[in-house]
Design a protein around this motif. Structure first.
Motif, PDB file in Angstrom:
ATOM      1  N   HIS A 181      36.460  34.258  32.651  1.00  0.00           N
ATOM      2  CA  HIS A 181      36.773  34.456  33.824  1.00  0.00           C
ATOM      3  C   HIS A 181      36.010  35.556  34.330  1.00  0.00           C
ATOM      4  CE1 HIS A 181      39.982  35.473  37.666  1.00  0.00           C
ATOM      5  NE2 HIS A 181      39.356  35.124  37.366  1.00  0.00           N
TER       6      HIS A 181
ATOM      7  N   ASP B 249      41.582  38.055  40.508  1.00  0.00           N
ATOM      8  CA  ASP B 249      42.711  37.156  41.000  1.00  0.00           C
ATOM      9  C   ASP B 249      43.963  38.112  40.894  1.00  0.00           C
ATOM     10  OD1 ASP B 249      40.868  35.098  40.154  1.00  0.00           O
ATOM     11  OD2 ASP B 249      42.969  34.396  38.750  1.00  0.00           O
TER      12      ASP B 249
ATOM     13  N   HIS C 154      45.135  32.659  45.744  1.00  0.00           N
ATOM     14  CA  HIS C 154      44.977  34.062  45.961  1.00  0.00           C
ATOM     15  C   HIS C 154      43.344  34.075  46.013  1.00  0.00           C
ATOM     16  CE1 HIS C 154      42.611  31.725  42.678  1.00  0.00           C
ATOM     17  NE2 HIS C 154      41.797  32.237  42.250  1.00  0.00           N
TER      18      HIS C 154
ATOM     19  N   HIS D 239      40.245  34.847  44.360  1.00  0.00           N
ATOM     20  CA  HIS D 239      39.361  35.585  43.231  1.00  0.00           C
ATOM     21  C   HIS D 239      38.161  36.136  43.819  1.00  0.00           C
ATOM     22  CE1 HIS D 239      36.796  34.301  39.500  1.00  0.00           C
ATOM     23  NE2 HIS D 239      35.684  34.434  40.803  1.00  0.00           N
TER      24      HIS D 239
ATOM     25  N   ASP E 109      41.809  31.062  38.843  1.00  0.00           N
ATOM     26  CA  ASP E 109      40.662  30.105  39.246  1.00  0.00           C
ATOM     27  C   ASP E 109      40.248  30.913  40.328  1.00  0.00           C
ATOM     28  OD1 ASP E 109      39.158  30.108  37.108  1.00  0.00           O
ATOM     29  OD2 ASP E 109      39.037  28.354  37.227  1.00  0.00           O
TER      30      ASP E 109
HETATM   31 ZN   LIG Z   1      39.842  33.967  39.603  1.00  0.00          ZN
END
Ligand SMILES: [Zn+2]
Length: 323
Positions: A201, A205, A281, A283, A323
């Protein structure tokens, strides 16, 4: 009264009047004067060699004054030398260090200023050695002062850039997150929310409702605005200069245009759920020289050391990313 000289004549057994010629008299007078002059000269030369004439006395006093002044000047030059050495040391060890400049090599600072030929005209005098020494000290000082002033010029330029750098480098969180409750997943290997396998990742997030303000984390220019159905979804990349970029992904709405200049804290977009995302969300990625780095290290403007520890802990939990 005129003296009359007599001489006893043994042949006649009587005194005779002695008559001296005028020439003889003159000769005697001349002899006497010559002897006096010679004696006078001898006496005077003895006196002069032992005693000074008033003019000599004055000159001698002047010379001794010059000697004292020369010593005082040398002392002053040495003091200036010490002060400058202190400045040079501070410059190399503190100022240049802070601004990431290499220290100036001692050989450059103390480079020679030509041979003895420069001081030819003052050679061969009584005090020429001390005078040449003082000249050399002062010439060296001048050169070192010049180099030091150049260094300060360089540093003031770097300081200006540093100011610019400090406002440009990402240093805050991209969404309002005082209690840190929005940190959902951090940088590193996480379980992919769709493929359910371990995957790197590359950002952090922040869970937030759709429509939450997303702010720029440093000054910069909007490098790209993409509208995508997959991957990052709607995303913005800001170029902050100094090798730094930030990416804001899965947005619902853009509030800036490509090429626009951005200030830290400026509203740039709204949180969304676009692209490869399992829930509303943001990222957020920090890229250094185009390689993703841990964003947790770039919140230094709005986190206390304790909060920093907390966010590191929260973001390093080996959970599933959004993600
Ligand atoms: Zn993310």
């Amino acid at each position: 009264m005129k003296k009359i000289k007599y001489r006893f004549d043994p042949t006649n057994l009587q005194y005779v009047h002695v008559k001296t010629s005028v020439w003889l008299k003159l000769l005697r007078i001349f002899g006497f004067i010559s002897a006096s002059i010679v004696a006078g000269i001898i006496l005077l030369s003895i006196a002069y060699s032992v005693l000074d004439s008033p003019k000599e006395k004055l000159l001698r006093r002047e010379i001794s004054q010059y000697k004292i002044q020369l010593e005082l000047l040398s002392e002053k030059a040495n003091k200036a030398d010490k002060i400058l050495s202190g400045l040079e040391e501070r410059d190399d060890k503190i100022y240049r260090e802070i601004f990431g400049a290499e220290p100036i090599d001692a050989s450059v600072r103390n480079a020679g200023i030509g041979g003895n030929d420069k001081y030819k005209s003052i050679k061969n005098y009584n005090n020429s050695e001390e005078i040449i020494k003082l000249h050399k000290t002062l010439d060296k000082l001048n050169r070192r002062i010049y180099i030091q002033s150049k260094s300060y010029d360089e540093l003031s330029k770097l300081a200006k850039e540093k100011n610019e750098m400090l406002v440009s480098i990402p240093a805050i969180q991209p969404v309002a997150n005082k209690d840190l409750k929005r940190v959902a997943s951090g940088f590193g290997y996480r379980i992919d929310p769709i493929y359910r396998t371990g995957k790197f990742h590359e950002g952090m997030d922040f869970t937030s409702p759709v429509g939450t303000d997303v702010i720029a984390t440093g000054n910069g220019v909007v490098e790209s605005i993409e509208m995508k159905q997959w991957g990052y979804g709607n995303n913005i990349v800001i170029n902050h200069g100094y090798g730094y970029k930030t990416r804001y992904a899965h947005l619902s709405k853009f509030k800036v245009k490509r090429g626009q200049k951005i200030k830290r804290g400026q509203l740039i977009a709204l949180v969304g759920n676009t692209g490869k995302s399992t829930g509303p969300h943001l990222h957020y990625e920090v890229l250094k020289n185009n390689k993703p780095v841990n964003p947790a290290n770039y919140y230094f403007n709005d986190l206390t050391p304790e909060q920093y520890e907390a966010i590191l802990k929260l973001s390093s939990t080996h959970n599933q990313s959004f993600d």
